[in-house]
Design a protein around this motif. Sequence first.
Motif, PDB file in Angstrom:
ATOM      1  N   THR A   8      37.173 -26.764  18.284  1.00 48.68           N
ATOM      2  CA  THR A   8      36.771 -27.013  19.078  1.00 48.68           C
ATOM      3  C   THR A   8      36.107 -27.937  19.338  1.00 48.68           C
ATOM      4  O   THR A   8      34.967 -28.532  18.677  1.00 48.68           O
ATOM      5  CB  THR A   8      35.926 -25.977  20.374  1.00 48.68           C
ATOM      6  N   TYR A  37      27.323 -18.372  20.702  1.00 52.73           N
ATOM      7  CA  TYR A  37      28.057 -18.312  21.137  1.00 52.73           C
ATOM      8  C   TYR A  37      29.392 -18.577  19.686  1.00 52.73           C
ATOM      9  O   TYR A  37      28.873 -19.509  19.372  1.00 52.73           O
ATOM     10  CB  TYR A  37      28.472 -18.270  22.215  1.00 52.73           C
ATOM     11  N   ARG A  39      34.004 -18.614  19.226  1.00 50.65           N
ATOM     12  CA  ARG A  39      35.226 -17.933  19.343  1.00 50.65           C
ATOM     13  C   ARG A  39      35.682 -17.974  18.831  1.00 50.65           C
ATOM     14  O   ARG A  39      35.867 -17.855  17.306  1.00 50.65           O
ATOM     15  CB  ARG A  39      35.981 -19.757  19.672  1.00 50.65           C
ATOM     16  N   GLN A  44      40.793 -18.727  23.355  1.00 50.00           N
ATOM     17  CA  GLN A  44      39.829 -17.221  23.762  1.00 50.00           C
ATOM     18  C   GLN A  44      38.414 -17.638  24.173  1.00 50.00           C
ATOM     19  O   GLN A  44      38.568 -18.914  24.357  1.00 50.00           O
ATOM     20  CB  GLN A  44      39.829 -16.597  22.754  1.00 50.00           C
ATOM     21  N   PRO A  45      37.923 -17.085  24.916  1.00 51.32           N
ATOM     22  CA  PRO A  45      36.681 -16.781  25.957  1.00 51.32           C
ATOM     23  C   PRO A  45      35.901 -16.762  24.289  1.00 51.32           C
ATOM     24  O   PRO A  45      36.075 -16.475  23.465  1.00 51.32           O
ATOM     25  CB  PRO A  45      36.356 -15.704  26.364  1.00 51.32           C
ATOM     26  N   TYR A  46      34.278 -17.403  24.821  1.00 51.44           N
ATOM     27  CA  TYR A  46      33.540 -18.032  23.919  1.00 51.44           C
ATOM     28  C   TYR A  46      32.450 -16.400  24.642  1.00 51.44           C
ATOM     29  O   TYR A  46      32.692 -15.896  24.946  1.00 51.44           O
ATOM     30  CB  TYR A  46      32.398 -18.353  24.649  1.00 51.44           C
TER      31      TYR A  46
END
Length: 148
Positions: A8, A37, A39, A44-46
């Motif tokens: 990311t 966190y 991913r 996808q979300p964290y």
Amino acid sequence: MSPVPAETTTETARAEGYEPIQMDSLRLDTSPPFALYFRVGADQPYVLYCEKKTEFTKEAKRRLLQNKVHQLFISTTDRTTYSRYLAENLAEILQDPKLTVREKSAILYDSAQAVVEGVLKEPEKREHIDQGKAIVQRTVEFMRSEEF
């Protein structure tokens, strides 16, 4: 489902409210004052890995790497807390023989970048100036001690 690498960009993460951090900047057997966190995929979300003040152990790092998680994130609201954590641990990080010069340099760069951002956003805060002085000192020590 095992996590897969999800590279990311910093800009993308910040737009989503997260900040990528170097896993090697987390000192083993410390309890970072921020949540971590990861991913499982770029779309996808964290996912919360651990709450703040949770001990980051050698086993935790091993499991993350085993599951191909190489990039962790913090909330952008914890950026100042992370900068403080880095400043407090930078000398130890830069002396860690397990880290390569490249890894140490990346962590030092992240530290310096965070301090400069803090100075530019809040120039009246003495804490940022003190952190800047410490970064310069650590940089000089690092450059003297490493063979490039």
